[in-house]
Design a protein around this motif. Structure first.
Motif, PDB file in Angstrom:
ATOM      1  N   LYS A 138      11.632  17.301  -9.961  1.00 20.95           N
ATOM      2  CA  LYS A 138      10.759  17.829 -11.001  1.00 20.95           C
ATOM      3  C   LYS A 138      11.541  18.150 -12.273  1.00 20.95           C
ATOM      4  CE  LYS A 138       7.277  21.457 -11.746  1.00 20.95           C
ATOM      5  NZ  LYS A 138       6.599  22.637 -11.156  1.00 20.95           N
ATOM      6  N   ASP A 139      11.015  17.684 -13.397  1.00 18.73           N
ATOM      7  CA  ASP A 139      11.481  18.102 -14.723  1.00 18.73           C
ATOM      8  C   ASP A 139      12.948  17.796 -14.999  1.00 18.73           C
ATOM      9  OD1 ASP A 139       8.942  19.079 -15.143  1.00 18.73           O
ATOM     10  OD2 ASP A 139       9.441  21.117 -14.523  1.00 18.73           O
ATOM     11  N   THR A 140      13.441  16.660 -14.523  1.00 20.35           N
ATOM     12  CA  THR A 140      14.767  16.228 -14.944  1.00 20.35           C
ATOM     13  C   THR A 140      14.631  14.891 -15.657  1.00 20.35           C
ATOM     14  OG1 THR A 140      15.325  14.960 -12.950  1.00 20.35           O
ATOM     15  CG2 THR A 140      15.783  17.321 -12.912  1.00 20.35           C
ATOM     16  N   SER A 141      15.593  14.574 -16.492  1.00 21.79           N
ATOM     17  CA  SER A 141      15.603  13.294 -17.197  1.00 21.79           C
ATOM     18  C   SER A 141      16.986  12.664 -17.032  1.00 21.79           C
ATOM     19  CB  SER A 141      15.282  13.499 -18.680  1.00 21.79           C
ATOM     20  OG  SER A 141      15.226  12.263 -19.352  1.00 21.79           O
ATOM     21  N   PRO A 142      17.063  11.511 -16.380  1.00 29.66           N
ATOM     22  CA  PRO A 142      15.932  10.743 -15.851  1.00 29.66           C
ATOM     23  C   PRO A 142      15.372  11.369 -14.577  1.00 29.66           C
ATOM     24  CG  PRO A 142      17.989   9.726 -15.184  1.00 29.66           C
ATOM     25  CD  PRO A 142      18.369  10.851 -16.110  1.00 29.66           C
ATOM     26  N   ALA A 143      14.136  10.985 -14.244  1.00 32.61           N
ATOM     27  CA  ALA A 143      13.542  11.435 -12.988  1.00 32.61           C
ATOM     28  C   ALA A 143      14.350  10.872 -11.824  1.00 32.61           C
ATOM     29  CB  ALA A 143      12.093  10.972 -12.901  1.00 32.61           C
ATOM     30  N   LYS A 144      14.634  11.713 -10.837  1.00 33.93           N
ATOM     31  CA  LYS A 144      15.458  11.297  -9.705  1.00 33.93           C
ATOM     32  C   LYS A 144      14.643  10.861  -8.492  1.00 33.93           C
ATOM     33  CE  LYS A 144      19.361  14.155 -11.169  1.00 33.93           C
ATOM     34  NZ  LYS A 144      20.321  15.241 -10.804  1.00 33.93           N
ATOM     35  N   GLY A 145      13.305  10.962  -8.594  1.00 35.76           N
ATOM     36  CA  GLY A 145      12.456  10.409  -7.544  1.00 35.76           C
ATOM     37  C   GLY A 145      12.277  11.303  -6.343  1.00 35.76           C
ATOM     38  N   VAL A 146      12.692  10.807  -5.184  1.00 45.44           N
ATOM     39  CA  VAL A 146      12.393  11.454  -3.901  1.00 45.44           C
ATOM     40  C   VAL A 146      13.651  11.507  -3.033  1.00 45.44           C
ATOM     41  CG1 VAL A 146      11.003  11.320  -1.788  1.00 45.44           C
ATOM     42  CG2 VAL A 146      10.021  10.596  -3.981  1.00 45.44           C
ATOM     43  N   ARG A 147      13.836  12.622  -2.359  1.00 41.93           N
ATOM     44  CA  ARG A 147      14.867  12.718  -1.332  1.00 41.93           C
ATOM     45  C   ARG A 147      14.222  13.184  -0.032  1.00 41.93           C
ATOM     46  NH1 ARG A 147      18.257  18.234  -3.165  1.00 41.93           N
ATOM     47  NH2 ARG A 147      16.756  19.733  -2.301  1.00 41.93           N
ATOM     48  N   VAL A 148      14.883  12.894   1.081  1.00 37.61           N
ATOM     49  CA  VAL A 148      14.396  13.312   2.401  1.00 37.61           C
ATOM     50  C   VAL A 148      15.518  14.045   3.120  1.00 37.61           C
ATOM     51  CG1 VAL A 148      13.583  12.535   4.663  1.00 37.61           C
ATOM     52  CG2 VAL A 148      12.724  11.444   2.578  1.00 37.61           C
ATOM     53  N   SER A 149      15.204  15.225   3.648  1.00 34.86           N
ATOM     54  CA  SER A 149      16.172  15.997   4.431  1.00 34.86           C
ATOM     55  C   SER A 149      16.049  15.625   5.900  1.00 34.86           C
ATOM     56  CB  SER A 149      15.919  17.498   4.273  1.00 34.86           C
ATOM     57  OG  SER A 149      15.981  17.887   2.929  1.00 34.86           O
ATOM     58  N   PHE A 150      17.153  15.253   6.506  1.00 36.02           N
ATOM     59  CA  PHE A 150      17.241  15.001   7.941  1.00 36.02           C
ATOM     60  C   PHE A 150      17.837  16.251   8.579  1.00 36.02           C
ATOM     61  CE2 PHE A 150      16.683  10.915   6.185  1.00 36.02           C
ATOM     62  CZ  PHE A 150      16.306  10.025   7.180  1.00 36.02           C
ATOM     63  N   THR A 180       9.648   6.026  -8.568  1.00 36.06           N
ATOM     64  CA  THR A 180       8.808   6.642  -9.590  1.00 36.06           C
ATOM     65  C   THR A 180       7.475   5.909  -9.705  1.00 36.06           C
ATOM     66  OG1 THR A 180       9.703   5.259 -11.373  1.00 36.06           O
ATOM     67  CG2 THR A 180      10.825   7.349 -10.940  1.00 36.06           C
ATOM     68  N   THR A 181       6.534   6.520 -10.418  1.00 36.02           N
ATOM     69  CA  THR A 181       5.257   5.879 -10.770  1.00 36.02           C
ATOM     70  C   THR A 181       5.026   6.043 -12.266  1.00 36.02           C
ATOM     71  OG1 THR A 181       4.282   6.263  -8.586  1.00 36.02           O
ATOM     72  CG2 THR A 181       2.781   5.856 -10.393  1.00 36.02           C
ATOM     73  N   PRO A 182       4.896   4.925 -13.056  1.00 38.62           N
ATOM     74  CA  PRO A 182       5.089   3.557 -12.582  1.00 38.62           C
ATOM     75  C   PRO A 182       6.530   3.321 -12.172  1.00 38.62           C
ATOM     76  CG  PRO A 182       4.912   3.616 -14.965  1.00 38.62           C
ATOM     77  CD  PRO A 182       4.579   4.985 -14.487  1.00 38.62           C
ATOM     78  N   GLN A 183       6.762   2.226 -11.431  1.00 33.67           N
ATOM     79  CA  GLN A 183       8.080   2.042 -10.837  1.00 33.67           C
ATOM     80  C   GLN A 183       9.149   1.733 -11.877  1.00 33.67           C
ATOM     81  OE1 GLN A 183       9.354   2.729  -7.691  1.00 33.67           O
ATOM     82  NE2 GLN A 183      11.108   2.431  -9.029  1.00 33.67           N
ATOM     83  N   ALA A 184       8.836   0.966 -12.876  1.00 37.43           N
ATOM     84  CA  ALA A 184       9.822   0.657 -13.907  1.00 37.43           C
ATOM     85  C   ALA A 184       9.497   1.435 -15.177  1.00 37.43           C
ATOM     86  CB  ALA A 184       9.825  -0.845 -14.184  1.00 37.43           C
ATOM     87  N   GLY A 185      10.510   1.708 -15.975  1.00 34.75           N
ATOM     88  CA  GLY A 185      10.271   2.386 -17.236  1.00 34.75           C
ATOM     89  C   GLY A 185      10.458   3.881 -17.136  1.00 34.75           C
TER      90      GLY A 185
END
Length: 427
Positions: A138-150, A180-185
């Motif tokens: 959230k709220d970073t530039s660039p957006a870092k997307g998604v992480r998953v904790s194992f 991200t959505t959209p995936q590019a850009g």
């Protein structure tokens, strides 16, 4: 009747007529959703071949080994305390707390939860019984997307893995970017509102698009790579022949995708929902009590005062032999059933043996979340859920749900900074 009485009667009638005219019309009873709204096309393209090219560049590590060397220490049992649990009306069965940095960060927000009971019918992955939690950036530039904790509840240790989208760069080399959505850009991070670990695959809902699929057998280890960098937290993908992951050691690229026929759908703002049209893919879970196993998707909708606008859930058949979707003969994945929800603000839904369990919010950062059982309403048709039993107050900020058969546990995670905990309650 006297003229005075006639006048009084006329005025009374006028008041009644005016009051009735001013009263809002009652909302129409909830009606079954249209199954034609629940359709996903295979948009995987050459994603797998891109991942195969990454495989030639980077070493991999399996889930058990990732858990064995997990670098973050959490806590369980009495050592795990959280103000999110202050609103609980009953004891938790099990609970897991993240370390202070992950509990308090505003950069990453936890959303989805799944367990090894989703992944394997025997509820084991090697010697581990892992739990997984998804977070969106959230709220970073660039957006870092998604992480998953194992997470390994046996040791209270856990490891973050960054989810990425693979592509071939301008030099013809395999690379990847944030999800991200959209995936590019300039897209924002996918919300990651729900995940399901099924066989070798991790399913991730993409709110406006559909479902993304990742492969547990393709988790790349940048620390062990001769051309990897885990120090730089600002770069991702292949840059000047070096692979980065925003500082994370592990990256897991997407191998398949299932999308709305229209692609990314423009849903109404402010979490308002429509009675029909493409579903928001807000959360996801697994039901192993059906034959075949079914993936459950649902949408989060704000309270619009209309039972037809509370949101919908749907069932999608899975192939237990491969762990992949089970589309129709024409290659299109269609939901086999859908139901209207009995309440708004549903953050997660799961089901077993025909009974549904719904988590919902409404108390902000201080009020309790809620857990509600529900059943299909046979009186009005199988397309509507009605509540079954009392609403239970649970932790603040409740999110996605996952059911653990055998242990009779419903798992969820809470999202607010300073009030984060992963826990289970009795079904």
């Amino acid at each position: 009747m006297s003229r005075r009485n006639l006048l009084a009667a006329a005025l009374s009638a006028a008041v009644v007529t005016t009051t009735l005219a001013a009263s809002p019309a009652a909302a129409a009873p909830a009606a079954a959703p249209n199954l034609n709204d629940f359709v996903l096309n295979n948009t995987s393209g050459d994603l797998q071949s891109r991942v195969d090219k990454l495989d030639a560049q980077l070493p991999k590590l399996g889930v058990q080994n990732i858990l064995d060397q997990a670098n973050r220490q959490g806590s369980t049992g009495s050592a795990c305390t959280s103000p999110a649990l202050d609103t609980m009306k009953e004891p938790t069965l099990r609970k897991f707390c993240f370390n202070a940095g992950d509990t308090d960060t505003t950069e990453w927000i936890p959303q989805g939860v799944t367990t090894v009971a989703d992944a394997q019918e025997d509820q084991q992955w090697g010697t581990k019984q892992a739990l997984l939690v998804s977070w969106y950036n959230k709220d970073t530039s660039p957006a870092k997307g998604v992480r998953v904790s194992f997470l390994d509840p046996a040791t209270s240790k856990y490891q973050h893995v960054l989810l990425v989208y693979p592509y071939i760069n301008s030099n013809g080399n395999p690379s990847y970017e944030a999800v991200t959505t959209p995936q590019a850009g300039n897209g924002g991070s996918v919300h990651a509102g729900g995940i399901v670990w099924y066989g070798n695959y991790l399913y991730l809902v993409d709110t406006a698009r559909g479902i993304r699929v990742f492969d547990m057998r393709s988790i790349f280890d940048l620390k062990s790579a001769t051309n990897g960098d885990t120090a730089d937290q600002n770069q991702v993908g292949r840059q000047n022949n070096v692979y980065y992951g925003f500082g994370y050691r592990y990256v897991m690229p997407q191998v398949a995708g299932w999308s709305n026929p229209e692609g990314v759908v423009d849903h109404p703002a402010d979490y308002k929902c429509l009675a029909g049209g493409r579903q928001r893919y807000s959360y996801v879970s697994l039901d192993r009590s059906t034959n075949p196993d079914t993936l459950l998707t649902g949408e989060y909708c704000g309270d619009q005062g209309d039972p037809n606008l509370n949101g919908r859930v749907a069932r999608w058949n899975l192939d237990g032999a491969t762990g992949l979707p089970s589309p129709d003969g024409d290659g299109i994945w269609r939901a086999k059933s859908a139901l209207r929800l009995p309440k708004p603000r549903v953050q997660g839904a799961t089901a077993t043996d025909g009974r549904w369990y719904l988590s919902s919010t409404g108390g902000g950062t201080t009020g309790p979340g809620h857990l509600q059982a529900a059943l299909p309403d046979k009186a009005t048709g199988a397309g509507v859920l009605t509540v079954d039993g009392p609403e239970r107050d649970v932790a603040i900020g409740v999110e996605d749900l996952s059911y653990w058969p055998g242990k009779n546990e419903v798992w969820t995670v809470t999202e607010h900074p300073g009030k984060r905990v992963l826990y289970s309650v009795p079904r």
